[in-house]
Write a protein that holds these residues in place. Sequence first.
Motif, PDB file in Angstrom:
ATOM      1  N   ARG A  19      61.218  25.783  39.066  1.00 55.58           N
ATOM      2  CA  ARG A  19      61.899  26.685  40.001  1.00 55.58           C
ATOM      3  C   ARG A  19      62.090  26.021  41.352  1.00 55.58           C
ATOM      4  NH1 ARG A  19      58.457  32.148  38.990  1.00 55.58           N
ATOM      5  NH2 ARG A  19      59.699  33.029  37.300  1.00 55.58           N
ATOM      6  N   HIS A  20      61.075  25.333  41.782  1.00 53.45           N
ATOM      7  CA  HIS A  20      61.142  24.679  43.092  1.00 53.45           C
ATOM      8  C   HIS A  20      62.298  23.696  43.150  1.00 53.45           C
ATOM      9  CE1 HIS A  20      59.910  22.601  46.699  1.00 53.45           C
ATOM     10  NE2 HIS A  20      59.926  21.462  46.042  1.00 53.45           N
ATOM     11  N   LEU A  21      62.539  22.998  42.048  1.00 47.73           N
ATOM     12  CA  LEU A  21      63.579  21.976  42.031  1.00 47.73           C
ATOM     13  C   LEU A  21      64.961  22.554  41.715  1.00 47.73           C
ATOM     14  CD1 LEU A  21      61.705  19.106  40.235  1.00 47.73           C
ATOM     15  CD2 LEU A  21      62.616  19.035  42.519  1.00 47.73           C
ATOM     16  N   GLY A  22      65.048  23.849  41.538  1.00 49.73           N
ATOM     17  CA  GLY A  22      66.347  24.432  41.227  1.00 49.73           C
ATOM     18  C   GLY A  22      66.742  24.272  39.780  1.00 49.73           C
ATOM     19  N   LEU A  23      65.798  23.937  38.928  1.00 47.11           N
ATOM     20  CA  LEU A  23      66.107  23.824  37.503  1.00 47.11           C
ATOM     21  C   LEU A  23      66.084  25.179  36.820  1.00 47.11           C
ATOM     22  CD1 LEU A  23      63.931  20.711  36.627  1.00 47.11           C
ATOM     23  CD2 LEU A  23      66.398  20.784  36.683  1.00 47.11           C
ATOM     24  N   MET A  24      65.276  26.076  37.374  1.00 47.62           N
ATOM     25  CA  MET A  24      65.184  27.429  36.813  1.00 47.62           C
ATOM     26  C   MET A  24      65.289  28.429  37.961  1.00 47.62           C
ATOM     27  SD  MET A  24      62.097  27.184  34.105  1.00 47.62           S
ATOM     28  CE  MET A  24      62.354  28.708  33.242  1.00 47.62           C
ATOM     29  N   PRO A  25      65.783  29.610  37.674  1.00 49.38           N
ATOM     30  CA  PRO A  25      65.892  30.606  38.742  1.00 49.38           C
ATOM     31  C   PRO A  25      64.563  31.323  38.995  1.00 49.38           C
ATOM     32  CG  PRO A  25      66.806  31.475  36.729  1.00 49.38           C
ATOM     33  CD  PRO A  25      66.376  30.076  36.419  1.00 49.38           C
ATOM     34  N   PHE A  26      64.415  31.847  40.205  1.00 51.90           N
ATOM     35  CA  PHE A  26      63.273  32.718  40.493  1.00 51.90           C
ATOM     36  C   PHE A  26      63.560  34.112  39.930  1.00 51.90           C
ATOM     37  CE2 PHE A  26      62.644  29.410  43.575  1.00 51.90           C
ATOM     38  CZ  PHE A  26      61.283  29.299  43.663  1.00 51.90           C
ATOM     39  N   VAL A  27      64.756  34.583  40.193  1.00 48.79           N
ATOM     40  CA  VAL A  27      65.196  35.851  39.622  1.00 48.79           C
ATOM     41  C   VAL A  27      66.608  35.655  39.108  1.00 48.79           C
ATOM     42  CG1 VAL A  27      63.818  37.420  41.003  1.00 48.79           C
ATOM     43  CG2 VAL A  27      66.006  36.614  41.860  1.00 48.79           C
ATOM     44  N   GLN A  28      66.976  36.501  38.191  1.00 46.93           N
ATOM     45  CA  GLN A  28      68.338  36.382  37.694  1.00 46.93           C
ATOM     46  C   GLN A  28      68.939  37.761  37.522  1.00 46.93           C
ATOM     47  OE1 GLN A  28      69.024  34.365  33.919  1.00 46.93           O
ATOM     48  NE2 GLN A  28      70.438  33.082  35.058  1.00 46.93           N
TER      49      GLN A  28
END
Lengths: 170, 72
Positions: B63-72
Motif C-alpha cells: 500500500r505504501h508503494l502504491g501497489l495496492m489501494p488503502f480503500v477502494q
Amino acid sequence: MGNTYEGMFLLDNQVVRADWNRAKSAVTETLQKHGAKVLAARRWDERKLAYTIKGKTRGTYLLTYFELGGNGVNEMRRDFELDERVLRYLVVRADQVPAGELEKSAEESAAGFSVPPPPTEESQSYERLVFGDLADRPIQEPSRHQPESDEGADAPVEAEVPQAAAAEES
Amino acid sequence: MAEMRKPAAPLAGRNCDDPKIDYKEVAYLAKFVTNQAQVLSRKRTGFCSQCQRELKQAIKRARHLGLMPFVQ
C-alpha cells in the motif's frame, strides 16, 4: 560490512521518460553517498498506481539491493524524503539477494539494453489483477431500449413473444 | 437454538515454512483483501498467526508503494 537491504523506489515517470539511466543513477548515487555498496539495481516495472501520489497516476519502480551499515539508513532516508524524483521508497532488510536478481541487474547494465516502451494496457495494475478483463470494460448505464438502428432486427423477436404467449393460453 | 455457521474454507493454501510473503506479489496479496481492500480476518484467510502477521506486513508495504489501494 553491514546488512543487506532491499530498496524499492517509485520514480517520477517524467524523469524516467527523459532518461532512465540518469533516473537510476540518481538513486544509486545517493545510496553510494551514504556508504552503500549497490549489489543490484534494475527496473522492476512501470505501473498505474493504486492511488494518486503527489498528483501522479503512473510511476516506474526501481528495485535495488545494497549493503549498508545500520547507521547509514536513517541519514539516507532524509535524502530520499527531499528528493522530488522519488515519489515513494521502501527499504527493508533482506537476508540475501534473491537468486536471479544479480543476473537481471547485469543484463540491464549491459550496453545493448534499451528501456521497454511504456505498456499500453494495464496488465499489472491493481484493478486488472482483481477484476481481470472487467477492469477494461467501460462503465455503461444499462439501457432497456435497443438503439434505433437495430429496430429492424428486433421486430421479429418482439413479434414472436405475443404469439408464444397466445399459444400457451389456447 | 441458533444455527452454527459453517466455517469458510481457508484461502491460505500455504505452508508456514514457505518463504516469507513478499510485498511485490500483488496478485497473491489481492486474494486476501475484501472488495474495499480491507485485509481479511484470520477466520477468512485460514492463516496461522505468524503467517497472518506476514500477510498484514506485506499488504501494508504494498500500500505504501502504491501497489495496492488503502480503500477502494
